[in-house]
Design a protein around this motif. Sequence first.
Motif, PDB file in Angstrom:
ATOM      1  N   GLY A 143      44.835  44.516  86.850  1.00  0.00           N
ATOM      2  CA  GLY A 143      43.773  43.708  87.412  1.00  0.00           C
ATOM      3  C   GLY A 143      42.438  44.419  87.425  1.00  0.00           C
ATOM      4  O   GLY A 143      42.354  45.645  87.425  1.00  0.00           O
ATOM      5  N   VAL A 144      41.366  43.611  87.407  1.00  0.00           N
ATOM      6  CA  VAL A 144      39.996  44.110  87.456  1.00  0.00           C
ATOM      7  C   VAL A 144      39.378  43.668  88.779  1.00  0.00           C
ATOM      8  O   VAL A 144      39.540  42.522  89.195  1.00  0.00           O
ATOM      9  CB  VAL A 144      39.163  43.566  86.284  1.00  0.00           C
ATOM     10  N   VAL A 145      38.686  44.582  89.444  1.00  0.00           N
ATOM     11  CA  VAL A 145      38.073  44.302  90.744  1.00  0.00           C
ATOM     12  C   VAL A 145      36.575  44.515  90.639  1.00  0.00           C
ATOM     13  O   VAL A 145      36.116  45.490  90.027  1.00  0.00           O
ATOM     14  CB  VAL A 145      38.650  45.227  91.840  1.00  0.00           C
ATOM     15  N   VAL A 146      35.799  43.615  91.242  1.00  0.00           N
ATOM     16  CA  VAL A 146      34.343  43.741  91.218  1.00  0.00           C
ATOM     17  C   VAL A 146      33.774  43.332  92.574  1.00  0.00           C
ATOM     18  O   VAL A 146      34.264  42.404  93.211  1.00  0.00           O
ATOM     19  CB  VAL A 146      33.722  42.881  90.090  1.00  0.00           C
ATOM     20  N   GLY A 147      32.750  44.055  93.015  1.00  0.00           N
ATOM     21  CA  GLY A 147      32.068  43.717  94.250  1.00  0.00           C
ATOM     22  C   GLY A 147      30.877  42.824  93.967  1.00  0.00           C
ATOM     23  O   GLY A 147      30.135  43.046  93.003  1.00  0.00           O
ATOM     24  N   VAL A 148      30.676  41.785  94.786  1.00  0.00           N
ATOM     25  CA  VAL A 148      29.556  40.863  94.592  1.00  0.00           C
ATOM     26  C   VAL A 148      28.793  40.691  95.904  1.00  0.00           C
ATOM     27  O   VAL A 148      29.370  40.733  96.983  1.00  0.00           O
ATOM     28  CB  VAL A 148      30.027  39.481  94.084  1.00  0.00           C
ATOM     29  N   ALA A 162      34.157  40.254  84.358  1.00  0.00           N
ATOM     30  CA  ALA A 162      34.824  39.075  83.823  1.00  0.00           C
ATOM     31  C   ALA A 162      35.160  39.267  82.346  1.00  0.00           C
ATOM     32  O   ALA A 162      36.238  38.881  81.880  1.00  0.00           O
ATOM     33  CB  ALA A 162      33.953  37.837  84.020  1.00  0.00           C
ATOM     34  N   GLY A 163      34.237  39.879  81.607  1.00  0.00           N
ATOM     35  CA  GLY A 163      34.507  40.164  80.200  1.00  0.00           C
ATOM     36  C   GLY A 163      35.656  41.133  80.030  1.00  0.00           C
ATOM     37  O   GLY A 163      36.495  40.978  79.136  1.00  0.00           O
ATOM     38  N   GLU A 164      35.702  42.157  80.894  1.00  0.00           N
ATOM     39  CA  GLU A 164      36.796  43.121  80.841  1.00  0.00           C
ATOM     40  C   GLU A 164      38.131  42.446  81.153  1.00  0.00           C
ATOM     41  O   GLU A 164      39.154  42.730  80.513  1.00  0.00           O
ATOM     42  CB  GLU A 164      36.551  44.250  81.837  1.00  0.00           C
ATOM     43  N   ALA A 165      38.130  41.560  82.138  1.00  0.00           N
ATOM     44  CA  ALA A 165      39.366  40.881  82.522  1.00  0.00           C
ATOM     45  C   ALA A 165      39.875  40.000  81.387  1.00  0.00           C
ATOM     46  O   ALA A 165      41.070  39.986  81.076  1.00  0.00           O
ATOM     47  CB  ALA A 165      39.128  40.047  83.777  1.00  0.00           C
ATOM     48  N   GLN A 170      43.822  40.278  82.040  1.00  0.00           N
ATOM     49  CA  GLN A 170      44.166  40.558  83.434  1.00  0.00           C
ATOM     50  C   GLN A 170      43.396  39.648  84.385  1.00  0.00           C
ATOM     51  O   GLN A 170      42.380  39.049  84.020  1.00  0.00           O
ATOM     52  CB  GLN A 170      43.863  42.015  83.765  1.00  0.00           C
ATOM     53  N   ALA A 171      43.882  39.565  85.613  1.00  0.00           N
ATOM     54  CA  ALA A 171      43.223  38.779  86.638  1.00  0.00           C
ATOM     55  C   ALA A 171      41.987  39.513  87.143  1.00  0.00           C
ATOM     56  O   ALA A 171      41.898  40.749  87.061  1.00  0.00           O
ATOM     57  CB  ALA A 171      44.172  38.496  87.795  1.00  0.00           C
ATOM     58  N   ARG A 216      31.819  30.992  82.135  1.00  0.00           N
ATOM     59  CA  ARG A 216      31.787  31.893  80.987  1.00  0.00           C
ATOM     60  C   ARG A 216      33.178  32.271  80.488  1.00  0.00           C
ATOM     61  O   ARG A 216      33.372  32.516  79.298  1.00  0.00           O
ATOM     62  CB  ARG A 216      31.021  33.171  81.352  1.00  0.00           C
ATOM     63  N   HIS A 217      34.123  32.360  81.409  1.00  0.00           N
ATOM     64  CA  HIS A 217      35.469  32.828  81.056  1.00  0.00           C
ATOM     65  C   HIS A 217      36.513  31.938  81.748  1.00  0.00           C
ATOM     66  O   HIS A 217      37.191  32.377  82.685  1.00  0.00           O
ATOM     67  CB  HIS A 217      35.654  34.289  81.469  1.00  0.00           C
TER      68      HIS A 217
END
Length: 286
Positions: A143-148, A162-165, A170-171, A216-217
């Motif tokens: 999984g990929v995690v991002v802070g917003v 999102a591109g990496e996921a 991965q989620a 986008r994804h």
Amino acid sequence: MPSTIVVGVDGSPASRAAVDWAARRALRFGSEIRLVHSVPEIWAPPFGPTSTDADGPAARALDAARARVAALLPAAAVHTSIRRGDPAVVLGDLSQDAGMVVVGADKPADARGEGFGAVGLQIVTRSACTVAIIPSAATHGGGVVVGVDGSPEADRALRAAAGEAEASGQALTIVHAAADPGYGRPRTAHDESGVPTTAERGERVLDAAAALVGARHPRVEVHRVLDMARSPAEALAVAAEGAALVVVGSRGRESVKHVRPGAIGPVVLARIACPVLVTTGAAGAA
């Protein structure tokens, strides 16, 4: 050149992990790799010609790194160079023509982020492209995690995450912290004045982030985390447990004035055990 991955090499375990990670990424995206060993100016005498005492160890470290890349990616285009100067300055300069700069996590820190290795953070503040900071220990999370938080820096990180996921299948987990970043105390969840509550504002931030990803994804599975009890750095560290990748945004050079004990950069990089991408400036192509 925008697809070139620049890797800082110094022969340490974290540096070797960074080389391996960069090689796997180069295989996925068809990027060239540039291995760079920087020799600090302290090796140079105050007068006369520059000393070459450090060139032998530097060359050996680069040869070992090239061999690691060849083992993982035999057909890769690999370039090596020894540069004079501070590693952060050297890699910052090379970032101008790179898609990504990759370095090993150089030093751990305490729970508050104090004592964090200066090189990684300095590279982030100087880099013109995304910086990947790789821990020495292998991770096998998912999984990929991002802070917003709705800022332009966070939106840039969100697009990259999102591109990496999607690329990795991965989620994606988007995290917003609604606590006071200075004291770690949750703000009130009740407001009778008609002004949106902290929780409502947080949900709106997450709604906007999820909508951006969906547009986008659309194939990326998205999870949302609204943390009402922690600072942004602490919330991201908790959400990142077991993750394969964490993405955060930085103001780049402007963030120098914001670097302090407990700031999101030092705490995140010190407490997260998986690779961390820090997006700075324009998103890289790598």
